[in-house]
Write a protein that holds these residues in place. Sequence first.
Motif, PDB file in Angstrom:
ATOM      1  N   UNK A   1     -47.414 -25.501 -18.841  1.00 23.32           N
ATOM      2  CA  UNK A   1     -47.637 -24.053 -18.898  1.00 23.32           C
ATOM      3  C   UNK A   1     -47.782 -23.579 -17.463  1.00 23.32           C
ATOM      4  N   UNK A   2     -46.880 -22.733 -17.027  1.00 25.10           N
ATOM      5  CA  UNK A   2     -46.871 -22.279 -15.642  1.00 25.10           C
ATOM      6  C   UNK A   2     -47.416 -20.874 -15.459  1.00 25.10           C
ATOM      7  N   UNK A   3     -47.221 -20.037 -16.456  1.00 27.65           N
ATOM      8  CA  UNK A   3     -47.518 -18.611 -16.321  1.00 27.65           C
ATOM      9  C   UNK A   3     -48.298 -18.127 -17.539  1.00 27.65           C
ATOM     10  N   UNK A   4     -49.358 -17.377 -17.282  1.00 27.62           N
ATOM     11  CA  UNK A   4     -50.079 -16.687 -18.347  1.00 27.62           C
ATOM     12  C   UNK A   4     -50.181 -15.221 -17.970  1.00 27.62           C
ATOM     13  N   UNK A   5     -49.669 -14.357 -18.838  1.00 30.33           N
ATOM     14  CA  UNK A   5     -49.811 -12.919 -18.642  1.00 30.33           C
ATOM     15  C   UNK A   5     -50.766 -12.392 -19.706  1.00 30.33           C
ATOM     16  N   UNK A   6     -51.985 -12.056 -19.291  1.00 30.08           N
ATOM     17  CA  UNK A   6     -53.000 -11.525 -20.201  1.00 30.08           C
ATOM     18  C   UNK A   6     -52.739 -10.027 -20.380  1.00 30.08           C
ATOM     19  N   UNK A   7     -52.023  -9.701 -21.438  1.00 30.44           N
ATOM     20  CA  UNK A   7     -51.594  -8.323 -21.651  1.00 30.44           C
ATOM     21  C   UNK A   7     -52.235  -7.668 -22.872  1.00 30.44           C
ATOM     22  N   UNK A   8     -52.696  -8.443 -23.845  1.00 34.13           N
ATOM     23  CA  UNK A   8     -53.203  -7.882 -25.101  1.00 34.13           C
ATOM     24  C   UNK A   8     -54.365  -6.928 -24.856  1.00 34.13           C
ATOM     25  N   UNK A   9     -54.390  -5.835 -25.612  1.00 29.79           N
ATOM     26  CA  UNK A   9     -55.484  -4.886 -25.446  1.00 29.79           C
ATOM     27  C   UNK A   9     -55.558  -3.886 -26.581  1.00 29.79           C
ATOM     28  N   UNK A  10     -56.670  -3.169 -26.638  1.00 25.97           N
ATOM     29  CA  UNK A  10     -56.870  -2.106 -27.623  1.00 25.97           C
ATOM     30  C   UNK A  10     -57.538  -0.929 -26.926  1.00 25.97           C
TER      31      UNK A  10
ATOM     32  N   UNK B   1     -53.142 -26.159 -15.767  1.00 28.31           N
ATOM     33  CA  UNK B   1     -52.609 -25.710 -14.484  1.00 28.31           C
ATOM     34  C   UNK B   1     -53.224 -26.490 -13.320  1.00 28.31           C
ATOM     35  N   UNK B   2     -54.492 -26.800 -13.429  1.00 23.70           N
ATOM     36  CA  UNK B   2     -55.137 -27.602 -12.379  1.00 23.70           C
ATOM     37  C   UNK B   2     -54.490 -28.977 -12.272  1.00 23.70           C
ATOM     38  N   UNK B   3     -54.245 -29.601 -13.411  1.00 27.69           N
ATOM     39  CA  UNK B   3     -53.671 -30.948 -13.405  1.00 27.69           C
ATOM     40  C   UNK B   3     -52.237 -30.960 -12.885  1.00 27.69           C
ATOM     41  N   UNK B   4     -51.470 -29.928 -13.213  1.00 28.85           N
ATOM     42  CA  UNK B   4     -50.086 -29.888 -12.721  1.00 28.85           C
ATOM     43  C   UNK B   4     -49.990 -29.259 -11.330  1.00 28.85           C
ATOM     44  N   UNK B   5     -51.155 -28.779 -10.831  1.00 27.57           N
ATOM     45  CA  UNK B   5     -51.271 -28.176  -9.502  1.00 27.57           C
ATOM     46  C   UNK B   5     -50.270 -27.035  -9.314  1.00 27.57           C
ATOM     47  N   UNK B   6     -50.163 -26.269 -10.352  1.00 34.66           N
ATOM     48  CA  UNK B   6     -49.323 -25.071 -10.290  1.00 34.66           C
ATOM     49  C   UNK B   6     -49.700 -24.155 -11.441  1.00 34.66           C
ATOM     50  N   UNK B   7     -49.905 -22.895 -11.134  1.00 35.40           N
ATOM     51  CA  UNK B   7     -50.191 -21.926 -12.177  1.00 35.40           C
ATOM     52  C   UNK B   7     -50.124 -20.513 -11.633  1.00 35.40           C
ATOM     53  N   UNK B   8     -49.739 -19.598 -12.496  1.00 32.50           N
ATOM     54  CA  UNK B   8     -49.696 -18.182 -12.149  1.00 32.50           C
ATOM     55  C   UNK B   8     -50.328 -17.417 -13.304  1.00 32.50           C
ATOM     56  N   UNK B   9     -51.409 -16.700 -13.013  1.00 37.39           N
ATOM     57  CA  UNK B   9     -52.124 -15.951 -14.036  1.00 37.39           C
ATOM     58  C   UNK B   9     -52.153 -14.484 -13.639  1.00 37.39           C
ATOM     59  N   UNK B  10     -51.802 -13.627 -14.583  1.00 37.87           N
ATOM     60  CA  UNK B  10     -51.826 -12.188 -14.346  1.00 37.87           C
ATOM     61  C   UNK B  10     -52.809 -11.544 -15.321  1.00 37.87           C
ATOM     62  N   UNK B  11     -53.792 -10.855 -14.760  1.00 38.48           N
ATOM     63  CA  UNK B  11     -54.711 -10.048 -15.554  1.00 38.48           C
ATOM     64  C   UNK B  11     -54.163  -8.619 -15.596  1.00 38.48           C
ATOM     65  N   UNK B  12     -54.294  -7.959 -16.720  1.00 35.25           N
ATOM     66  CA  UNK B  12     -53.851  -6.568 -16.800  1.00 35.25           C
ATOM     67  C   UNK B  12     -55.052  -5.651 -16.615  1.00 35.25           C
ATOM     68  N   UNK B  13     -55.137  -5.065 -15.431  1.00 28.12           N
ATOM     69  CA  UNK B  13     -56.193  -4.102 -15.149  1.00 28.12           C
ATOM     70  C   UNK B  13     -55.630  -2.703 -15.387  1.00 28.12           C
ATOM     71  N   UNK B  14     -56.286  -1.680 -14.870  1.00 29.89           N
ATOM     72  CA  UNK B  14     -55.842  -0.311 -15.127  1.00 29.89           C
ATOM     73  C   UNK B  14     -56.426   0.634 -14.100  1.00 29.89           C
ATOM     74  N   UNK B  15     -55.721   1.727 -13.861  1.00 29.15           N
ATOM     75  CA  UNK B  15     -56.261   2.771 -12.985  1.00 29.15           C
ATOM     76  C   UNK B  15     -57.551   3.331 -13.573  1.00 29.15           C
ATOM     77  N   UNK B  16     -57.715   3.229 -14.884  1.00 29.63           N
ATOM     78  CA  UNK B  16     -58.960   3.677 -15.515  1.00 29.63           C
ATOM     79  C   UNK B  16     -60.143   2.861 -15.021  1.00 29.63           C
TER      80      UNK B  16
ATOM     81  N   UNK C   1     -45.588 -11.450  -8.853  1.00 23.49           N
ATOM     82  CA  UNK C   1     -46.908 -12.012  -9.138  1.00 23.49           C
ATOM     83  C   UNK C   1     -46.870 -13.414  -9.717  1.00 23.49           C
ATOM     84  N   UNK C   2     -45.710 -13.850 -10.236  1.00 26.01           N
ATOM     85  CA  UNK C   2     -45.646 -15.155 -10.904  1.00 26.01           C
ATOM     86  C   UNK C   2     -44.627 -16.111 -10.286  1.00 26.01           C
ATOM     87  N   UNK C   3     -43.852 -15.661  -9.328  1.00 26.32           N
ATOM     88  CA  UNK C   3     -42.855 -16.522  -8.705  1.00 26.32           C
ATOM     89  C   UNK C   3     -43.480 -17.568  -7.802  1.00 26.32           C
ATOM     90  N   UNK C   4     -42.653 -18.459  -7.282  1.00 21.30           N
ATOM     91  CA  UNK C   4     -43.156 -19.533  -6.423  1.00 21.30           C
ATOM     92  C   UNK C   4     -43.853 -19.001  -5.172  1.00 21.30           C
TER      93      UNK C   4
END
Length: 306
Positions: free
Chosen positions: A92-101, A137-152, A224-227
């Motif tokens: 697993x290389x990339x996690x995009x945390x996008x879910x919201x309400x 990600x720690x074990x494979x020594x590679x990871x890209x995580x994106x949190x979805x923030x907001x102007x709010x 945000x997720x590229x090498x």
Amino acid sequence: MENEVEHIGGTLRGRVAIVTGAGGGLGRSHALMLAGLGARVVVNDMNAAAADQVAAEIGATGGEAIGFAASVTDEPRIGEMAARAMETWGRIDILVNNAGILRDRSFAKMTVAEFRDVVDVHLMGSVICTKSVWEIMREQRHGRIVMTTSSSGLFGNFGQSNYAAAKMALVGLMQTLALEGEKYGIRVNCLAPTAATAMTHGLLTPEALDRLSPEFVSPGLLALVGDDAPTRAILCAGAGHFARSNVTLTQGVHVGTGKGTAERVVADWGRIGDRTGEIVPDYGFAQMERELASGPAAPRVKAVGG
């Protein structure tokens, strides 16, 4: 977006991405974008049919994807989702945390339950999903995580105290995880999108909806997720426009301690807030280091953090 994906189609080839809340709207756009760049994608959504539909869309264009139905607040199921990705693709290389309400209401009228619901999905949902992939990600020594923030969260928005609190909390989570993940090759960033989705239905004019299509935000993900991705960046995106937001620290003023300090803070308020020469601290202790280093009898300060 299709032309751009075609142009850089192999950039993420071999990478595996999880996108939460990807059954529609912005998450769907993210999933299609990442797949178009060559990534294999786990399409997460609470709605199984929606998740499977997006996965099928990716498959129909020659990509690889699986749908996985789960609430991001369901820790056991999210653990199963990470395990499924590992069983299927081995990493697993990339996690995009996008879910919201949304549960928009002025603070005076908002219930504590409405506040908690939004914080649980946005903040704790991101924590649960990130925790499920962190050791991988720690074990494979590679990871890209994106949190979805907001102007709010970054700047405030009337009627969204719950949403704003959760979204700004994700910035703090990003700041710390980026520091902790750095030596393991994990880079953590935030995306602050402006897009017309189910959460904004009824709030925007048809003209604005056309200009704020989710597909105009998703291209920012590659940065945000590229090498060569940065870490601790906040990327604001909408209508094809991209900007960086930062949490800064002014130079400030040493007003001393003891009697009269409170009055001197008030008197020097203008200079304290002067943004000339402000900085983006490398870590939280930078504030303390600056405070200890100021004044006429400054002690020697040993660098902390990193």
